[in-house]
Design a protein around this motif. Sequence first.
Motif, PDB file in Angstrom:
ATOM      1  N   ALA A   1     -10.745  11.184  26.370  1.00 13.12           N
ATOM      2  CA  ALA A   1     -10.252  10.603  25.118  1.00 13.12           C
ATOM      3  C   ALA A   1      -8.840  10.047  25.292  1.00 13.12           C
ATOM      4  CB  ALA A   1     -10.264  11.650  24.013  1.00 13.12           C
ATOM      5  N   ASN A   2      -8.581   8.923  24.634  1.00 10.23           N
ATOM      6  CA  ASN A   2      -7.247   8.330  24.636  1.00 10.23           C
ATOM      7  C   ASN A   2      -6.391   9.112  23.640  1.00 10.23           C
ATOM      8  OD1 ASN A   2      -4.977   6.775  24.630  1.00 10.23           O
ATOM      9  ND2 ASN A   2      -5.981   4.889  24.015  1.00 10.23           N
ATOM     10  N   LEU A   3      -5.344   9.743  24.103  1.00  6.42           N
ATOM     11  CA  LEU A   3      -4.502  10.573  23.247  1.00  6.42           C
ATOM     12  C   LEU A   3      -3.345   9.803  22.615  1.00  6.42           C
ATOM     13  CD1 LEU A   3      -4.388  13.778  25.463  1.00  6.42           C
ATOM     14  CD2 LEU A   3      -5.920  13.251  23.561  1.00  6.42           C
ATOM     15  N   VAL A   4      -3.203   8.541  22.998  1.00  3.47           N
ATOM     16  CA  VAL A   4      -2.138   7.715  22.437  1.00  3.47           C
ATOM     17  C   VAL A   4      -2.727   6.884  21.299  1.00  3.47           C
ATOM     18  CG1 VAL A   4      -0.431   5.931  22.914  1.00  3.47           C
ATOM     19  CG2 VAL A   4      -0.997   7.610  24.672  1.00  3.47           C
ATOM     20  N   PRO A   5      -2.291   7.119  20.071  1.00  2.00           N
ATOM     21  CA  PRO A   5      -2.860   6.361  18.952  1.00  2.00           C
ATOM     22  C   PRO A   5      -2.450   4.893  19.021  1.00  2.00           C
ATOM     23  CG  PRO A   5      -1.041   7.714  18.201  1.00  2.00           C
ATOM     24  CD  PRO A   5      -1.277   8.053  19.650  1.00  2.00           C
ATOM     25  N   GLY A   6      -3.363   4.008  18.593  1.00  2.00           N
ATOM     26  CA  GLY A   6      -3.072   2.578  18.559  1.00  2.00           C
ATOM     27  C   GLY A   6      -2.138   2.242  17.410  1.00  2.00           C
ATOM     28  N   PRO A   7      -1.638   1.024  17.366  1.00  2.00           N
ATOM     29  CA  PRO A   7      -0.691   0.642  16.321  1.00  2.00           C
ATOM     30  C   PRO A   7      -1.278   0.713  14.914  1.00  2.00           C
ATOM     31  CG  PRO A   7      -1.339  -1.270  17.622  1.00  2.00           C
ATOM     32  CD  PRO A   7      -1.921  -0.071  18.289  1.00  2.00           C
ATOM     33  N   GLU A   8      -2.597   0.563  14.791  1.00  2.00           N
ATOM     34  CA  GLU A   8      -3.215   0.621  13.467  1.00  2.00           C
ATOM     35  C   GLU A   8      -3.137   2.013  12.850  1.00  2.00           C
ATOM     36  OE1 GLU A   8      -6.220   1.385  16.569  1.00  2.00           O
ATOM     37  OE2 GLU A   8      -4.867  -0.276  16.246  1.00  2.00           O
ATOM     38  N   LYS A   9      -2.874   3.027  13.670  1.00  2.00           N
ATOM     39  CA  LYS A   9      -2.746   4.395  13.149  1.00  2.00           C
ATOM     40  C   LYS A   9      -1.501   4.559  12.271  1.00  2.00           C
ATOM     41  CE  LYS A   9      -6.364   6.373  14.853  1.00  2.00           C
ATOM     42  NZ  LYS A   9      -7.468   6.714  13.998  1.00  2.00           N
ATOM     43  N   SER A  10      -0.548   3.657  12.407  1.00  2.00           N
ATOM     44  CA  SER A  10       0.657   3.740  11.581  1.00  2.00           C
ATOM     45  C   SER A  10       0.467   3.072  10.216  1.00  2.00           C
ATOM     46  CB  SER A  10       1.844   3.103  12.308  1.00  2.00           C
ATOM     47  OG  SER A  10       1.653   1.702  12.427  1.00  2.00           O
ATOM     48  N   LEU A  11      -0.653   2.375  10.037  1.00  2.00           N
ATOM     49  CA  LEU A  11      -0.914   1.706   8.762  1.00  2.00           C
ATOM     50  C   LEU A  11      -1.446   2.712   7.748  1.00  2.00           C
ATOM     51  CD1 LEU A  11      -2.695  -1.500  10.118  1.00  2.00           C
ATOM     52  CD2 LEU A  11      -0.336  -1.305   9.316  1.00  2.00           C
ATOM     53  N   PRO A  12      -1.096   2.544   6.471  1.00  2.00           N
ATOM     54  CA  PRO A  12      -1.579   3.479   5.450  1.00  2.00           C
ATOM     55  C   PRO A  12      -3.064   3.249   5.138  1.00  2.00           C
ATOM     56  CG  PRO A  12      -0.306   1.728   4.434  1.00  2.00           C
ATOM     57  CD  PRO A  12      -0.189   1.540   5.926  1.00  2.00           C
ATOM     58  N   LEU A  13      -3.751   4.307   4.755  1.00  2.00           N
ATOM     59  CA  LEU A  13      -5.131   4.212   4.286  1.00  2.00           C
ATOM     60  C   LEU A  13      -5.075   3.925   2.787  1.00  2.00           C
ATOM     61  CD1 LEU A  13      -8.154   4.447   4.926  1.00  2.00           C
ATOM     62  CD2 LEU A  13      -7.987   6.882   4.376  1.00  2.00           C
ATOM     63  N   PRO A  14      -5.627   2.784   2.365  1.00  2.00           N
ATOM     64  CA  PRO A  14      -5.554   2.432   0.942  1.00  2.00           C
ATOM     65  C   PRO A  14      -6.419   3.343   0.071  1.00  2.00           C
ATOM     66  CG  PRO A  14      -6.326   0.577   2.281  1.00  2.00           C
ATOM     67  CD  PRO A  14      -6.276   1.763   3.165  1.00  2.00           C
ATOM     68  N   ARG A  15      -6.033   3.479  -1.168  1.00  2.00           N
ATOM     69  CA  ARG A  15      -6.856   4.172  -2.170  1.00  2.00           C
ATOM     70  C   ARG A  15      -7.693   3.088  -2.835  1.00  2.00           C
ATOM     71  NH1 ARG A  15      -3.442   7.777  -4.876  1.00  2.00           N
ATOM     72  NH2 ARG A  15      -4.264   9.435  -3.580  1.00  2.00           N
TER      73      ARG A  15
ATOM     74  N   MET B   1       0.834  -1.203   0.000  1.00  2.00           N
ATOM     75  CA  MET B   1       0.000   0.000   0.000  1.00  2.00           C
ATOM     76  C   MET B   1       0.870   1.254   0.000  1.00  2.00           C
ATOM     77  SD  MET B   1      -3.011  -1.115  -0.162  1.00  2.00           S
ATOM     78  CE  MET B   1      -3.622  -2.776  -0.113  1.00  2.00           C
ATOM     79  N   GLU B   2       1.528   1.461  -1.097  1.00  2.00           N
ATOM     80  CA  GLU B   2       2.373   2.639  -1.292  1.00  2.00           C
ATOM     81  C   GLU B   2       2.065   3.246  -2.650  1.00  2.00           C
ATOM     82  OE1 GLU B   2       4.387   4.134   0.833  1.00  2.00           O
ATOM     83  OE2 GLU B   2       4.044   2.634   2.376  1.00  2.00           O
ATOM     84  N   GLY B   3       2.585   4.426  -2.884  1.00  2.00           N
ATOM     85  CA  GLY B   3       2.406   5.081  -4.181  1.00  2.00           C
ATOM     86  C   GLY B   3       0.944   5.291  -4.515  1.00  2.00           C
ATOM     87  N   ARG B   4       0.527   4.844  -5.693  1.00  2.00           N
ATOM     88  CA  ARG B   4      -0.847   5.090  -6.137  1.00  2.00           C
ATOM     89  C   ARG B   4      -1.885   4.283  -5.370  1.00  2.00           C
ATOM     90  NH1 ARG B   4      -1.083   2.052 -11.955  1.00  2.00           N
ATOM     91  NH2 ARG B   4      -2.542   0.531 -11.184  1.00  2.00           N
ATOM     92  N   TYR B   5      -1.446   3.311  -4.572  1.00  2.00           N
ATOM     93  CA  TYR B   5      -2.372   2.480  -3.799  1.00  2.00           C
ATOM     94  C   TYR B   5      -2.623   3.032  -2.396  1.00  2.00           C
ATOM     95  CZ  TYR B   5      -1.238  -0.652  -7.589  1.00  2.00           C
ATOM     96  OH  TYR B   5      -1.050  -1.191  -8.837  1.00  2.00           O
ATOM     97  N   ARG B   6      -2.031   4.157  -2.091  1.00  2.00           N
ATOM     98  CA  ARG B   6      -2.136   4.736  -0.749  1.00  2.00           C
ATOM     99  C   ARG B   6      -2.683   6.152  -0.818  1.00  2.00           C
ATOM    100  NH1 ARG B   6       2.751   5.193   3.622  1.00  2.00           N
ATOM    101  NH2 ARG B   6       1.503   6.138   5.256  1.00  2.00           N
ATOM    102  N   LYS B   7      -3.674   6.423   0.047  1.00  2.00           N
ATOM    103  CA  LYS B   7      -4.174   7.793   0.183  1.00  2.00           C
ATOM    104  C   LYS B   7      -3.212   8.550   1.075  1.00  2.00           C
ATOM    105  CE  LYS B   7      -9.159   7.367  -0.137  1.00  2.00           C
ATOM    106  NZ  LYS B   7     -10.419   7.430   0.623  1.00  2.00           N
ATOM    107  N   LEU B   8      -2.946   9.760   0.720  1.00  2.00           N
ATOM    108  CA  LEU B   8      -2.093  10.589   1.556  1.00  2.00           C
ATOM    109  C   LEU B   8      -2.922  11.132   2.715  1.00  2.00           C
ATOM    110  CD1 LEU B   8      -0.063  12.472  -1.168  1.00  2.00           C
ATOM    111  CD2 LEU B   8       0.633  10.511   0.200  1.00  2.00           C
TER     112      LEU B   8
END
Length: 172
Positions: A62-76, A38-45
């Motif tokens: 609110a929990n101010l510490v992001p979970g590990p899934e926050k480091s994953l890219p959002l796919p396009r 999920m990089e380049g054209r397959y990833r939303k910025l």
Amino acid sequence: MGFSGQGMAAEACLDWMDDEEFGPLAGEAFSAITGLIMEGRYRKLPPDVEQLIPLEEESLDANLVPGPEKSLPLPRAGAVEAWWHQARKNFERGVRYLRGTPVAGVVELLTAFQHEPLRRQSGHAMEVAIRSRGAHLLQPRAFSRRQLAAWEMARTGRGSVSMSPFTKLFGG
């Protein structure tokens, strides 16, 4: 779903790609099965600037510490679906895939345990444990020496490892 390695699971992930909360997890599962990075054209910025919430609307709980899934890219989603439309002909029904390659034996799972991202280690360790009916217990949080000893024991085939579908392993 990514640990199932099934093309049907990859297909199911497509429905969630545009979801801001679950899209990154769907992309991670899709990538684990198909090998699409999920990089380049397959990833939303990500958005440039995060909007500040007015103080009176902000939750103090609110929990101010992001979970590990926050480091994953959002796919396009559109680009991933277009890629899948071309690639799905290479995925046979009922075959377990890992990064787009059919898994024929325990060696592929053991290699994944050593080389895939650490966030996937426990899933691969669990699969090896299930397929070996408990004969091979890889411990992702153990010291390296202990991990390597367990890995070597599994690699050299001490104890049988079944690559049958889980439905057959569990008598379904």
